[in-house]
Design a protein around this motif. Structure first.
Motif, short mmCIF file in Angstrom:
data_model
loop_
_atom_site.label_atom_id
_atom_site.label_comp_id
_atom_site.label_asym_id
_atom_site.label_seq_id
_atom_site.Cartn_x
_atom_site.Cartn_y
_atom_site.Cartn_z
N UNK A 41 28.83 56.96 38.65
CA UNK A 41 28.36 56.45 37.36
C UNK A 41 27.05 55.69 37.54
N UNK A 42 26.44 55.32 36.43
CA UNK A 42 25.18 54.59 36.50
C UNK A 42 25.42 53.14 36.92
N UNK A 43 24.37 52.49 37.37
CA UNK A 43 24.49 51.10 37.83
C UNK A 43 24.90 50.18 36.68
N UNK A 44 24.32 50.40 35.51
CA UNK A 44 24.65 49.56 34.36
C UNK A 44 26.13 49.69 33.99
N UNK A 45 26.62 50.90 34.03
CA UNK A 45 28.03 51.13 33.70
C UNK A 45 28.93 50.51 34.76
N UNK A 46 28.54 50.65 36.03
CA UNK A 46 29.35 50.07 37.10
C UNK A 46 29.35 48.54 37.01
N UNK A 47 28.21 47.97 36.64
CA UNK A 47 28.14 46.51 36.46
C UNK A 47 29.07 46.07 35.34
N UNK A 48 29.11 46.87 34.26
CA UNK A 48 29.98 46.55 33.12
C UNK A 48 31.45 46.60 33.53
N UNK A 49 31.81 47.60 34.34
CA UNK A 49 33.20 47.74 34.79
C UNK A 49 33.62 46.53 35.62
N UNK A 50 32.80 46.18 36.61
CA UNK A 50 33.19 45.07 37.49
C UNK A 50 33.19 43.74 36.74
N UNK A 51 32.28 43.59 35.80
CA UNK A 51 32.24 42.36 35.00
C UNK A 51 33.53 42.22 34.20
N UNK A 52 34.04 43.31 33.64
CA UNK A 52 35.26 43.25 32.83
C UNK A 52 36.48 42.91 33.71
N UNK A 53 36.52 43.48 34.92
CA UNK A 53 37.63 43.17 35.82
C UNK A 53 37.58 41.70 36.26
N UNK A 54 36.39 41.25 36.57
CA UNK A 54 36.21 39.88 37.04
C UNK A 54 36.55 38.86 35.96
N UNK A 55 36.27 39.23 34.72
CA UNK A 55 36.50 38.31 33.60
C UNK A 55 37.96 38.31 33.14
#
Length: 412
Positions: free
Chosen positions: A121-135
């Motif tokens: 996936x794209x970097x922006x999408x991967x950042x969004x995924x990890x941010x949601x898990x972390x939050x």
């Protein structure tokens, strides 16, 4: 050999330590070892079925492990020996598996899954995924052994998010949780996915289409755009997205190094695209004009549309959206909706749907069709893009509908 008389609880309790280690036999290899310091330990003597040598295994301490419990462990060990399995080796394997499961916390498994996921996936999408898990997940479940996580526990974690009305967030988290758990199953950490059906426990978010206008409304939008009090680079960004049919995130990340002026092509790398699949955009004369206008502004930069505060970075993905709202189109049109205008206009003109989908960089969800349809229709997309840019140009001039009759489908 004389038969060993089984031990009694009274005999064990009254046994006193001596200067040397003494052993009280219960029969069939079970012994109670009493050390001079008074500690009492259960041992099982047996012939190792693998090495054929006499060995022993500690079963536990007395009184923590009672006589009846020691006999039960002896029976279990003897059953393994009959199956040609060494009890000591079996216990070590079991302990290692337990230790591995205890060390396989939800966070550690999520990290391993994410390392694989982000390559697709794209970097922006991967950042969004990890941010949601972390939050939403790691604070409460991160240190929990993944083997201990149940559907009920996961649902309890997500319910407060649902209560706030964030149904789309819950939906995305359920998808990501399911992928993490499936990864754990596929890598041997779990035997099954206990959270496979948790999405059924939550309300479904209402489908909400991207706000967009019709092709008939395009002249009014372009007229407003030309008169809007916005920066020239932002105006060019909106026009660039309109002519190239790309997504907002793909438009702002356009680099000068990706532009092939000679062949009039824009080569978008896979890491920029939503589906992590490289895309080529045929550039029309109108798109080239936008580039020529931008040359003195950003040609010396990396990105076509540099950010205001840090020109070394690209503009924000919400730049076009913010401008469209200020232009009075709030609730009527979003930047992503520009693609919908193109799709509607092209389909109404009778262009090949597969070619239109290729222009929009849509990946066919049907795996069989996708396997047989690997071409990106580059040559067939050129006249489609040309027609669309001409349609935009005519709309911008505010010509009546009958003046666009000459822009019918062409087969070049």
């Amino acid at each position: 050999m004389a038969k060993v008389k089984p031990l009694t609880n009274t005999q064990i309790k009254q046994a006193k330590p001596q200067e040397k280690v003494i052993k009280l036999a219960d029969g069939d290899g079970l012994q109670l070892r009493i050390r001079p310091n008074g500690t009492k330990t259960w041992l099982l003597d047996y012939i190792n079925p693998e090495t054929k040598k006499r060995t022993s295994i500690s079963l536990g301490s007395y009184p923590e492990l009672s006589l009846s419990e020691a006999r039960e462990l002896r029976a279990q060990a003897r059953k393994l020996i009959q199956q040609k399995i060494d009890p000591k080796r079996a216990r070590e394997t079991q302990n290692n598996e337990k230790q591995q499961k205890l060390q396989s916390t939800f966070e550690l498994v999520a990290i391993k899954w994410f390392e694989v996921k982000k390559t697709t996936i794209t970097k922006d999408y991967s950042d969004d995924i990890w941010r949601s898990l972390k939050l939403h997940l790691l604070p409460s479940l991160g240190k929990e052994p993944i083997d201990f996580i149940t559907a009920q526990k996961m649902i309890e974690t997500l319910k407060p998010i649902e209560a706030k009305g964030n149904l789309e967030t819950v939906k995305r988290l359920c998808q990501r949780i399911n992928e993490i758990m499936t990864y754990a199953v596929n890598t041997g950490i779990l035997n099954h996915n206990p959270t496979a059906g948790i999405k059924a426990a939550f309300l479904k978010p209402k489908t909400k289409n991207m706000a967009s206008i019709t092709p008939d409304d395009l002249p009014n939008f372009l007229k407003t755009l030309n008169r809007a009090s916005i920066k020239q680079v932002t105006r060019c960004l909106i026009e660039w997205q309109l002519h190239t049919m790309v997504r907002p995130g793909e438009a702002v990340k356009a680099r000068w190094s990706e532009i092939d002026f000679e062949n009039k092509l824009w080569h978008i790398p896979s890491e920029t695209m939503k589906k992590n699949r490289a895309h080529i955009v045929p550039l029309t004369e109108q798109a080239i004009e936008i580039l020529e206008f931008l040359k003195p502004i950003s040609r010396h930069r990396e990105f076509l549309f540099p950010a205001d505060r840090d020109p070394k970075k690209h503009a924000n993905e919400q730049t076009a959206n913010a401008a469209i709202k200020r232009m009075g189109f709030k609730g009527l049109l979003v930047a992503h909706g520009l693609r919908s205008i193109a799709s509607t206009a092209l389909n109404e003109q009778g262009f090949d749907p597969d070619v239109i989908e290729a222009c929009l960089a849509h990946v066919d969800k049907n795996e069989v069709r996708r396997a047989y349809n690997r071409t990106d229709y580059l040559d067939r997309r050129r006249p489609v893009m040309k027609w669309w840019s001409k349609f935009i140009e005519q709309s911008e001039k505010g010509l009546p509908e009958n003046s666009l009759e000459g822009l019918k489908v062409v087969n070049e």
